[in-house]
Design a protein around this motif. Sequence first.
Motif, PDB file in Angstrom:
ATOM      1  N   GLN A 209      30.448  45.959  57.272  1.00  0.00           N
ATOM      2  CA  GLN A 209      30.115  44.570  56.973  1.00  0.00           C
ATOM      3  C   GLN A 209      30.564  44.188  55.555  1.00  0.00           C
ATOM      4  O   GLN A 209      31.161  43.147  55.316  1.00  0.00           O
ATOM      5  N   LEU A 210      30.292  45.110  54.607  1.00  0.00           N
ATOM      6  CA  LEU A 210      30.657  44.871  53.215  1.00  0.00           C
ATOM      7  C   LEU A 210      32.185  44.832  53.069  1.00  0.00           C
ATOM      8  O   LEU A 210      32.740  44.029  52.312  1.00  0.00           O
ATOM      9  N   TYR A 211      32.820  45.677  53.818  1.00  0.00           N
ATOM     10  CA  TYR A 211      34.279  45.749  53.767  1.00  0.00           C
ATOM     11  C   TYR A 211      34.900  44.423  54.238  1.00  0.00           C
ATOM     12  O   TYR A 211      35.839  43.911  53.627  1.00  0.00           O
ATOM     13  N   ILE A 212      34.317  43.873  55.291  1.00  0.00           N
ATOM     14  CA  ILE A 212      34.811  42.586  55.809  1.00  0.00           C
ATOM     15  C   ILE A 212      34.583  41.475  54.781  1.00  0.00           C
ATOM     16  O   ILE A 212      35.478  40.684  54.487  1.00  0.00           O
ATOM     17  N   GLU A 213      33.399  41.497  54.181  1.00  0.00           N
ATOM     18  CA  GLU A 213      33.085  40.493  53.145  1.00  0.00           C
ATOM     19  C   GLU A 213      34.052  40.610  51.973  1.00  0.00           C
ATOM     20  O   GLU A 213      34.490  39.616  51.404  1.00  0.00           O
ATOM     21  N   LEU A 214      34.337  41.858  51.630  1.00  0.00           N
ATOM     22  CA  LEU A 214      35.228  42.097  50.504  1.00  0.00           C
ATOM     23  C   LEU A 214      36.628  41.545  50.790  1.00  0.00           C
ATOM     24  O   LEU A 214      37.274  40.969  49.914  1.00  0.00           O
ATOM     25  N   GLN A 215      37.078  41.718  52.023  1.00  0.00           N
ATOM     26  CA  GLN A 215      38.413  41.228  52.368  1.00  0.00           C
ATOM     27  C   GLN A 215      38.491  39.709  52.253  1.00  0.00           C
ATOM     28  O   GLN A 215      39.527  39.166  51.922  1.00  0.00           O
ATOM     29  N   LYS A 216      37.375  39.055  52.489  1.00  0.00           N
ATOM     30  CA  LYS A 216      37.340  37.600  52.304  1.00  0.00           C
ATOM     31  C   LYS A 216      37.241  37.282  50.812  1.00  0.00           C
ATOM     32  O   LYS A 216      37.802  36.304  50.339  1.00  0.00           O
ATOM     33  N   GLN A 217      36.516  38.143  50.091  1.00  0.00           N
ATOM     34  CA  GLN A 217      36.309  38.023  48.645  1.00  0.00           C
ATOM     35  C   GLN A 217      35.898  36.610  48.238  1.00  0.00           C
ATOM     36  O   GLN A 217      36.516  35.972  47.383  1.00  0.00           O
ATOM     37  N   GLU A 218      34.833  36.142  48.878  1.00  0.00           N
ATOM     38  CA  GLU A 218      34.334  34.822  48.496  1.00  0.00           C
ATOM     39  C   GLU A 218      33.302  34.927  47.392  1.00  0.00           C
ATOM     40  O   GLU A 218      33.070  33.978  46.649  1.00  0.00           O
ATOM     41  N   THR A 219      32.667  36.103  47.327  1.00  0.00           N
ATOM     42  CA  THR A 219      31.682  36.334  46.250  1.00  0.00           C
ATOM     43  C   THR A 219      32.050  37.614  45.506  1.00  0.00           C
ATOM     44  O   THR A 219      32.936  38.353  45.939  1.00  0.00           O
ATOM     45  N   LEU A 220      31.346  37.829  44.400  1.00  0.00           N
ATOM     46  CA  LEU A 220      31.565  39.051  43.637  1.00  0.00           C
ATOM     47  C   LEU A 220      30.847  40.190  44.350  1.00  0.00           C
ATOM     48  O   LEU A 220      29.648  40.102  44.616  1.00  0.00           O
ATOM     49  N   ILE A 221      31.580  41.224  44.682  1.00  0.00           N
ATOM     50  CA  ILE A 221      30.964  42.343  45.399  1.00  0.00           C
ATOM     51  C   ILE A 221      31.020  43.601  44.547  1.00  0.00           C
ATOM     52  O   ILE A 221      32.079  43.960  44.024  1.00  0.00           O
ATOM     53  N   LEU A 222      29.850  44.221  44.402  1.00  0.00           N
ATOM     54  CA  LEU A 222      29.784  45.446  43.594  1.00  0.00           C
ATOM     55  C   LEU A 222      29.680  46.663  44.507  1.00  0.00           C
ATOM     56  O   LEU A 222      29.131  46.565  45.611  1.00  0.00           O
ATOM     57  N   CYS A 223      30.182  47.775  44.055  1.00  0.00           N
ATOM     58  CA  CYS A 223      30.084  49.010  44.832  1.00  0.00           C
ATOM     59  C   CYS A 223      28.609  49.406  44.894  1.00  0.00           C
ATOM     60  O   CYS A 223      27.948  49.471  43.853  1.00  0.00           O
ATOM     61  N   PRO A 224      28.053  49.638  46.096  1.00  0.00           N
ATOM     62  CA  PRO A 224      26.636  49.997  46.198  1.00  0.00           C
ATOM     63  C   PRO A 224      26.335  51.331  45.518  1.00  0.00           C
ATOM     64  O   PRO A 224      25.200  51.611  45.157  1.00  0.00           O
ATOM     65  N   ASN A 225      27.351  52.131  45.317  1.00  0.00           N
ATOM     66  CA  ASN A 225      27.122  53.445  44.713  1.00  0.00           C
ATOM     67  C   ASN A 225      27.328  53.434  43.199  1.00  0.00           C
ATOM     68  O   ASN A 225      26.472  53.878  42.446  1.00  0.00           O
ATOM     69  N   CYS A 226      28.493  52.958  42.724  1.00  0.00           N
ATOM     70  CA  CYS A 226      28.785  53.050  41.278  1.00  0.00           C
ATOM     71  C   CYS A 226      28.662  51.708  40.554  1.00  0.00           C
ATOM     72  O   CYS A 226      28.880  51.649  39.347  1.00  0.00           O
ATOM     73  N   SER A 227      28.298  50.670  41.256  1.00  0.00           N
ATOM     74  CA  SER A 227      28.105  49.306  40.711  1.00  0.00           C
ATOM     75  C   SER A 227      29.348  48.676  40.103  1.00  0.00           C
ATOM     76  O   SER A 227      29.235  47.689  39.373  1.00  0.00           O
ATOM     77  N   ARG A 228      30.506  49.267  40.337  1.00  0.00           N
ATOM     78  CA  ARG A 228      31.714  48.628  39.798  1.00  0.00           C
ATOM     79  C   ARG A 228      32.059  47.397  40.643  1.00  0.00           C
ATOM     80  O   ARG A 228      31.667  47.288  41.804  1.00  0.00           O
ATOM     81  N   ILE A 229      32.817  46.504  40.024  1.00  0.00           N
ATOM     82  CA  ILE A 229      33.279  45.314  40.730  1.00  0.00           C
ATOM     83  C   ILE A 229      34.356  45.760  41.714  1.00  0.00           C
ATOM     84  O   ILE A 229      35.316  46.436  41.317  1.00  0.00           O
ATOM     85  N   LEU A 230      34.178  45.430  42.980  1.00  0.00           N
ATOM     86  CA  LEU A 230      35.148  45.903  43.970  1.00  0.00           C
ATOM     87  C   LEU A 230      36.280  44.895  44.154  1.00  0.00           C
ATOM     88  O   LEU A 230      36.096  43.686  44.044  1.00  0.00           O
ATOM     89  N   PHE A 231      37.421  45.460  44.432  1.00  0.00           N
ATOM     90  CA  PHE A 231      38.611  44.633  44.605  1.00  0.00           C
ATOM     91  C   PHE A 231      39.416  45.179  45.779  1.00  0.00           C
ATOM     92  O   PHE A 231      39.710  46.371  45.855  1.00  0.00           O
ATOM     93  N   TRP A 232      39.724  44.292  46.692  1.00  0.00           N
ATOM     94  CA  TRP A 232      40.532  44.707  47.833  1.00  0.00           C
ATOM     95  C   TRP A 232      41.944  44.161  47.632  1.00  0.00           C
ATOM     96  O   TRP A 232      42.138  42.954  47.493  1.00  0.00           O
ATOM     97  N   ASP A 233      42.884  45.046  47.581  1.00  0.00           N
ATOM     98  CA  ASP A 233      44.256  44.667  47.276  1.00  0.00           C
ATOM     99  C   ASP A 233      44.953  44.137  48.521  1.00  0.00           C
ATOM    100  O   ASP A 233      45.211  44.882  49.459  1.00  0.00           O
ATOM    101  N   ASN A 234      45.218  42.808  48.540  1.00  0.00           N
ATOM    102  CA  ASN A 234      45.923  42.243  49.704  1.00  0.00           C
ATOM    103  C   ASN A 234      47.419  42.089  49.415  1.00  0.00           C
ATOM    104  O   ASN A 234      48.103  41.317  50.062  1.00  0.00           O
TER     105      ASN A 234
END
Length: 242
Positions: A209-234
Motif C-alpha cells: 500500500q505504501l509502495y503504491i502511495e509512494l509511486q503517486k508521491q502526492e504526500t511526503l512519505i517517510l520510511c517506517p523503519n529509518c524515517s528517511r524521506i522516501l523517493f521513488w525514481d520514475n
Amino acid sequence: MREKVERLVVLQAIDLRVQEMEREKSGIPQSIASLEEELRKEEDKFRVEKAEMEKLGKDRRQKEKDLEEETDRVKKAESKVFEIKTNKEYQAVLREIESAKKLNRQREEEILEILEKLEQGQKWITGAEKDLEGKRKEMQAQISGLKQKEASFEQEMAGEVRQKEEQEKEIPVELLSKYRMLAGKRQGIAVARVAHGACQACHMNLRPQLYIELQKQETLILCPNCSRILFWDNGSTKAERA
Ligand SMILES: [Zn+2]
C-alpha cells in the motif's frame, strides 16, 4: 510533492559532494606538513653524515701531521745515536726510538682506516646527494599538486554552493528543515531511494500500500523503519543527474 522531493535528491547529492570535498580538503594541510617533515628528516640525516665526514677529514690531517713530526723526531734521534757515550744511555735511546717507530706504525694503520672510511663516506654522500635531490623534486611536485588540488576544491565548492542555494530557494522551509534534521542524524542521507519495493538506505521492504502511495508521491512519505524521506525514481531527469 514529487518535484520537491526530487529537489531534495539533487540537494542531497550536492551536500554529499561538498562534504566529501571538505573532508579531502581538510586533510591536505596535514599531507603537506608530513611531506615537508619527511624531507626535513632526510636532509638532517644527510647533514649529520656530512659533518661526520668533515670531522674524520680533520682527524686524518691531525694524524698525518703527528706522524710527520714523530718521523722527523725519530730521524733526528737516529742521527745522533753515535754521539752517545755510555752503553746504558745508548740502549735507552734505542728503546725510545723503537717505541716511537711502533707508535708511528700504529698511526699509519689508523690513517689507512680513516682513508677507507672517508672513501666509503664520500661514496655514500655522492649517492645520498643525488637521492636527496630526486626526493626533493618529487616531494615538491607532490606538494604543489596538493596545493593545486586545494585551490580547485575551493573553486568547485563555490560552484556547488551556488547550485545548492538555487535548489534551496525552491524547497519549502519546513521541508528543508526536516531534510537538514534528518541529514544531521543519518550521516547526510536524509532521502532514500526505493528500488525493488525496498528502502535503499535501510533495506526494509515497504508494504504494498505504501509502495503504491509512494509511486503517486502526492504526500511526503517517510520510511517506517529509518524515517528517511522516501523517493521513488520514475526516471525523471532532475533526479537522474544527481
Ligand atoms: Zn529506510
